[in-house]
Design a protein around this motif. Structure first.
Motif, PDB file in Angstrom:
ATOM      1  N   GLN A 144      -4.540   5.089  -4.036  1.00 57.53           N
ATOM      2  CA  GLN A 144      -4.722   4.036  -3.050  1.00 57.53           C
ATOM      3  C   GLN A 144      -4.658   2.667  -3.690  1.00 57.53           C
ATOM      4  O   GLN A 144      -4.607   2.525  -4.916  1.00 57.53           O
ATOM      5  N   GLY A 145      -4.680   1.659  -2.828  1.00 56.83           N
ATOM      6  CA  GLY A 145      -4.655   0.284  -3.297  1.00 56.83           C
ATOM      7  C   GLY A 145      -3.301  -0.351  -3.075  1.00 56.83           C
ATOM      8  O   GLY A 145      -2.421   0.208  -2.419  1.00 56.83           O
TER       9      GLY A 145
ATOM     10  N   LYS B 141       0.840  -1.203   0.000  1.00 55.88           N
ATOM     11  CA  LYS B 141       0.000   0.000   0.000  1.00 55.88           C
ATOM     12  C   LYS B 141       0.872   1.249   0.000  1.00 55.88           C
ATOM     13  O   LYS B 141       0.590   2.225  -0.722  1.00 55.88           O
TER      14      LYS B 141
ATOM     15  N   GLU C 256      -7.844  -4.108  -1.477  1.00 54.31           N
ATOM     16  CA  GLU C 256      -6.783  -3.171  -1.850  1.00 54.31           C
ATOM     17  C   GLU C 256      -6.252  -3.452  -3.248  1.00 54.31           C
ATOM     18  O   GLU C 256      -5.870  -2.528  -3.977  1.00 54.31           O
TER      19      GLU C 256
END
Length: 767
Positions: A434-435, A424, A507
């Motif tokens: 993000q992710g 992340k 994620e």
């Protein structure tokens, strides 16, 4: 197009009589059937190339007997990571008997007894008989050597280490065993020495203690400095080693135990232990406590419990093939044996603190007697070194679902769950969103390998790899997402769903959602991208499109009570934003394409076939089967062996002859330099090549049974002239037991009956 499925298959719902679906069936294959696949030798081996593997899932050994009266084994552990992030052996143990029981011309037998997880060596006869059992306790971290002799003998047990001094890896071939640390601009790779501990009475303790680590520099190179302060270096001060003891032998040298006079029976116990971020003294104290606790337990009782574990393992699932054709009997026997031995090797190495290493697992041996390019290296050598390649690592784990070996999948999932925070951070640092994305080639803590990321960064932006084979190759995230979803569909493990699957997969999906722009039609345009390692330049690669479609479709099936509604909205939206699956045409034949646009071929994969495996968008009983078959028949790379997966894809497409041929080739191939028949390879990697055997396992399972959505396809690619008796796992915590003789199904049972699962049987087989 669903009419195709009706034409090809006869469907049977769970409303059929209980003749086929009832209580849990008793195993129709007696446990003693495994005895047929025991490996037996009638003479001692010349060297380690003639060793047999054994293990308890975390500790592995390679055992062989030599004609001078020695029984020797290498000792390995799944988390024995050195300062250079190489997975090292712990050491080498030798048990010597006098007078020599393995005299030339006398009786000798060494046998791997699969149902007991035991290696038994017998020699002599009558008053000269000697029996040696070597086993790695399935329930405790200890290797046991039990020796009985009809007449008194003298015994000696010794430990041998080859890491007695620090040395530089400077041979270019051997340096490849430290993959990622070699190459232009790399520092010297130094292998540090082991430590022999003193002051523990008649016990011998030795360890490898990491006083330095590559971890911090690895993170700094990749711009992840801020991760260092709040986290613990997983290599620095890691200690791994062993304790050797025997009640019947006394310490007569720094690394030697000797019998007190002559004995008729004795045992040697070798305990292995790894500890992170601690001193040698702390490690030794813990290991002494472990040996004391286990030592208080009855060895006889422990061996019975050990046998029960293995017998339960073999009874869990099985495949047993036979043929009445004399010309096929050897081929079929080798398929049965290959499946059993590969599954055994996965069980020996699959329950540890780190996942199975595709390039040799725990069972690498020295190459001092291996002629050719790789001659002369110690047992720490493995081509491609310590990192994990997803393309290679995944294959043994896909084989574990149908066999029901779920506990062996947990170390792989744990590694990805543990690496999530650093992935992340890397996503945010490199791409500003993000992710989490996961590299194709990564250390177990979740970062790129130094050499792949690149040390000369002048013209490369932060996060972009120097290695062109993996620059935009992030398929691992999607495929492990599907593997986790399949694991959940088989086990219904809600703790896993909550603590591992949803955090990791959410994620990964976030990354794919946010990383690329949408085109004028609102579709994601995957550019820049790759089609696996094979096409370095690609726009809208097929693996990404079918992968996201499949993963999001499976996510949407999760119970509403377990999933945030906003996630389901995102997953449904992503499906709607996928480009069309790329299609190409050649000589008037329509086929799947690796990508909408693709160039820069640099490897030997068929990316378009990811639509068949692992993502199951095409196959038996599904629309456009001929499109997929045309694609398969016109694939660029048609070989089998190693990580090539053509056997699996042929099975999914119902191409019986092709699937049987390729699976048979894999299981009937052996490395003649090694004595044990499942020391596959090295192929693209190293020996024993875990991909080679795992591909054949998966293909054999999928020839018998395929699962997807709420449907099971039974015998979709099974040769009519092969009889079979099998028990395999299916989604919903169930198993299917089936017996086929002369093209007729004599037994078919599914338990327990949960959900709306439907079994579809190939019309080739009569009920």
């Amino acid at each position: 197009m669903k009419n195709i499925a009706c034409q090809l298959f006869v469907s049977i719902l769970f409303l059929v009589p209980t003749l086929f679906f009832g209580q849990e069936p008793k195993s129709s294959v007696p446990l003693s059937q495994t005895d047929k696949y025991n490996v037996k030798w009638n003479s001692p081996s010349e060297n380690s190339l003639g060793s047999m593997p054994a293990g308890n899932g975390d500790i592995g050994i390679n055992v062989w007997a030599e004609k001078n009266g020695d029984v020797i084994f290498y000792l390995a552990k799944t988390d024995a990571w050195s300062e250079n992030a190489r997975l090292l052996k712990i050491g080498k143990v030798k048990v010597s008997l006098t007078p020599n029981p393995f005299k030339e011309g006398g009786f000798f037998r060494q046998e791997l007894i699969l149902k007991d997880g035991n290696i038994r060596i017998e020699s002599g006869g009558g008053k000269d008989k000697v029996t040696i059992d070597v086993w790695v306790d399935a329930n405790h971290p200890v290797v046991e050597v039990n020796v009985t002799s009809k007449k008194p003998i003298t015994a000696r047990a010794s430990m041998e280490s080859w890491r007695t001094e620090s040395r530089q890896l400077d041979n270019p071939v051997e340096l490849h065993s430290a993959y990622g640390l070699h190459g232009e601009g790399a520092p010297k790779v130094i292998v540090e020495r082991d430590t022999l501990l003193k002051g523990y009475g008649d016990k011998i303790l030795w360890a490898h203690h990491n006083n330095r680590s590559i971890w911090e520099e690895n993170l700094k190179l990749q711009g992840l400095d801020e991760f260092i302060g709040a986290n613990t270096d997983p290599l620095l001060y890691r200690t791994f080693g062993a304790l050797m003891e025997s009640k019947e032998l006394e310490k007569t040298g720094p690394m030697t135990l000797t019998s007190k006079g002559k004995v008729k029976s004795f045992s040697v116990s070798v305990f292995a232990h790894t500890i992170e971020n601690a001193t040698l003294d702390t490690w030794a104290t813990q290991l002494m406590a472990i040996s004391h606790t286990i030592g208080k337990k009855s060895r006889i009782k422990r061996f019975k419990d050990h046998q029960l574990w293995w017998q339960s393992f073999w009874d869990r699932s099985y495949i047993n093939i036979s043929s009445s054709k004399e010309s096929q009997k050897e081929e079929v026997y080798n398929i049965n044996r290959g499946y059993a031995l590969q599954r055994y090797m996965l069980a020996c190495s699959g329950r540890g603190n780190s996942p199975i290493k595709f390039n040799g697992s725990l069972f690498t041996v020295d190459t001092k007697d291996l002629k050719g390019e790789f001659e002369g290296f110690d047992a720490d050598y493995r081509r491609w070194g310590g990192p994990y390649w997803w393309q290679n690592t995944r294959l043994p784990y896909w084989a574990m679902l149908a066999s029901g070996d779920f506990e062996m999948m947990k170390p792989l999932f744990k590694m990805y769950r543990d690496a999530l925070p650093i992935r992340k951070l890397a996503t945010e640092k490199y791409y500003g969103h993000q992710g989490a994305f996961f590299p194709e080639t990564m250390y177990f803590w979740g970062t790129y390998v130094d050499g792949n990321y690149g040390r000369a960064r002048e013209n490369l932006p932060l996060g972009m790899t120097e290695n062109l084979f993996i620059r935009y190759y992030w398929q691992s995230g999607l495929e492990i997402s599907l593997m986790m979803l399949d694991y959940y569909s088989f086990t219904r493990d809600k703790v896993f769903l909550k603590e591992t699957l949803l955090p990791v997969v959410s994620e990964i999906i976030n990354f794919y959602d946010q990383h690329w722009e949408r085109d004028e039609n609102g579709k994601i345009r995957f550019d820049p991208a790759m089609a696996l390692e094979t096409y370095s330049v690609a726009v809208n690669p097929l693996p990404e499109i079918v992968g996201i479609n499949k993963v999001c479709s499976e996510l949407l099936k999760l119970p509403d009570t377990e999933v945030n509604s906003s996630h389901k909205t995102q997953w449904a939206r992503l499906i709607s934003e996928m480009p069309q699956v790329p299609i190409r045409e050649m000589n008037g034949v329509r086929m799947l394409a690796p990508a909408q646009e693709y160039s820069g071929k640099q490897n030997a994969e068929n990316p378009e076939l990811y639509a068949i495996f692992p993502y199951r968008a095409y196959g038996v009983g599904k629309p456009d089967l001929e499109l997929a078959r045309n694609t398969f028949h016109n694939r660029a790379f048609k070989q089998t062996g190693g990580w090539q997966q053509n056997a699996i894809k042929a099975a999914y497409l119902g191409l019986t002859d092709e699937a049987a041929k390729l699976t048979s080739i894999n299981f009937n191939t052996s490395n003649k330099a090694y004595r044990f028949p499942a020391m596959w390879g090295p192929n693209y990697d190293w020996t024993p090549d875990q991909d080679h055997g795992a591909v054949a396992m998966i293909a054999l399972q999928r020839m018998l049974l395929q699962y997807d959505c709420d449907e099971i396809h039974l015998l979709p690619a099974w040769p009519k002239d092969w009889d079979v008796d099998f028990k395999l796992f299916v989604p919903g915590q169930g198993t299917v037991t089936c017996k086929v003789e002369n093209g007729s199904i004599k037994l078919l049972e599914h338990t327990p009956q949960k959900g709306n699962l439907k079994i579809t049987i190939s019309p080739e087989f009569k009920m």
